[in-house]
Motif scaffolding. Structure first.
Motif, mmCIF file in Angstrom:
data_model
loop_
_atom_site.group_PDB
_atom_site.id
_atom_site.type_symbol
_atom_site.label_atom_id
_atom_site.label_comp_id
_atom_site.label_asym_id
_atom_site.label_seq_id
_atom_site.Cartn_x
_atom_site.Cartn_y
_atom_site.Cartn_z
ATOM 1 N N ASP A 29 -0.679 -3.006 -4.222
ATOM 2 C CA ASP A 29 -0.881 -1.560 -4.208
ATOM 3 C C ASP A 29 0.448 -0.810 -4.028
ATOM 4 N N HIS A 76 -2.651 -9.828 -0.322
ATOM 5 C CA HIS A 76 -2.908 -8.388 -0.292
ATOM 6 C C HIS A 76 -3.891 -8.056 0.826
ATOM 7 N N HIS A 79 -3.878 -3.732 2.570
ATOM 8 C CA HIS A 79 -5.154 -3.315 1.977
ATOM 9 C C HIS A 79 -6.046 -2.477 2.887
ATOM 10 N N ASN A 138 -5.462 -4.427 -5.308
ATOM 11 C CA ASN A 138 -6.682 -4.094 -6.069
ATOM 12 C C ASN A 138 -6.473 -2.877 -6.957
ATOM 13 N N ASP A 177 0.796 -1.233 0.000
ATOM 14 C CA ASP A 177 0.000 0.000 0.000
ATOM 15 C C ASP A 177 0.829 1.284 0.000
HETATM 16 MN MN MN Z 1 -5.665 -2.385 -1.591
#
Ligand code: MN
Ligand code: LP5
Length: 241
Positions: free
Chosen positions: A42, A115, A196, A80, A9
């Motif tokens: 991410d 994730h 995440h 994502n 992230d």
């Molecule tokens: Mn994410």
């Protein structure tokens, strides 16, 4: 001491140069001394194809390549935002792409890394969205579109996502405890590491007869976040850029 590092992230983008600078510093000062680096999704704010000429991508690929060529293997699990990151970028950066769930045996410990979005099963709107955009044919179609159209679609998705999130409760956007327990039991692990949710913490989880820990990475907004695994411990820490 031998150690392996985990991050997630970062949401790198050219609008946030301080985060990029923090990441480059982290690679040169921390990751370079590690046995391996795992990036759990991410890494980028949005990925619309390995053919995107964004200069930041080449800069990050070169920095990761310097690390892997120095002898520190680097692994990547899709998030994502960057689930379309592909083999071309992996080759350029020297990273190895991993499946969405991976079990590691490190220093006598058995860990599951992912994730984290797949654990958020209460967020049905997101899970529907995820099933759609993970269809291979749709991804191929998307990647075949001209770059400016892909940029527009991604911007639209980001705007819709922000909009949807503003009306979702914090509980819905966190992991589902049953999904956590099921994953721990499925893989028979004592540790689960994910990102995440942007809620850095260490949670004790009782999964049947397994006493496990779920260690959650923080997002890199104003500081870095990492997990270090060594022979003694699995530890979460934050550090300034
Ligand atoms: Mn994410
Ligand atoms: O990302 P974030 O933190 O805002 O929220 C996530 C979930 N949202 C997403 C969507 C991403 O942000 C979009 C990224 C796009 C980058 C690449 C484009 C590649 C396209 C490939 C096509 C094959 O992941 C959010 C979760 C939240 O985490 C917490 O878990 O809640 O989920 C959603 O917001 C889903 C919504 O419920 C519905 C999504 C609306 C998107 C609608 C698409 C419209 C398409 C328009 C096309 C012109």
């Amino acid at each position: 001491m031998s150690r392996t590092l985990f991050i997630a992230d970062l949401h790198l983008c050219h609008e946030e140069p301080a985060i990029t600078a923090g990441f480059l510093r982290f690679l040169q000062r921390e990751a370079i001394h590690a046995d391996a680096l795992y990036i759990l999704g991410d890494l980028f704010e949005a990925w619309i194809g390995d053919d995107d000429p964004e200069p930041l991508h080449a800069e990050i690929a070169a920095a990761l390549r310097a690390l892997t060529e120095h002898g520190v293997p680097c692994f990547f699990i899709h998030g994502n935002r960057d689930f379309l990151l592909g083999h071309r970028f992996a080759r350029a950066s020297g990273m190895t792409l991993l499946p969405q769930e991976q079990v590691l045996e490190l220093y006598g410990k058995r860990l599951l890394i992912l994730h984290g979005d797949t654990l958020c099963t209460d967020d049905q709107g997101y899970q529907r969205f995820r099933r759609k955009v993970h269809q291979r044919w749709l991804q191929k179609l998307f990647l075949a579109l001209p770059l400016f159209i892909r940029q527009r679609i991604a911007a639209r998705m980001r705007a819709d996502s922000k909009n949807a999130n503003s009306s979702k409760s914090a509980a819905i956007m966190d992991v589902n405890q049953q999904a956590v327990i099921a994953a721990i039991q499925r893989h028979q692990v004592q540790w689960m590491i994910h990102g995440h949710t942007h809620r850095p913490a260490v949670h004790q989880v009782q999964a049947g007869d397994i006493s496990a820990e779920r260690v959650v990475l923080g997002a890199w907004h104003h500081q870095g976040s990492m997990i270090e695994v060594n022979a003694d411990a699995v530890s979460l820490s934050a550090f300034p850029f």
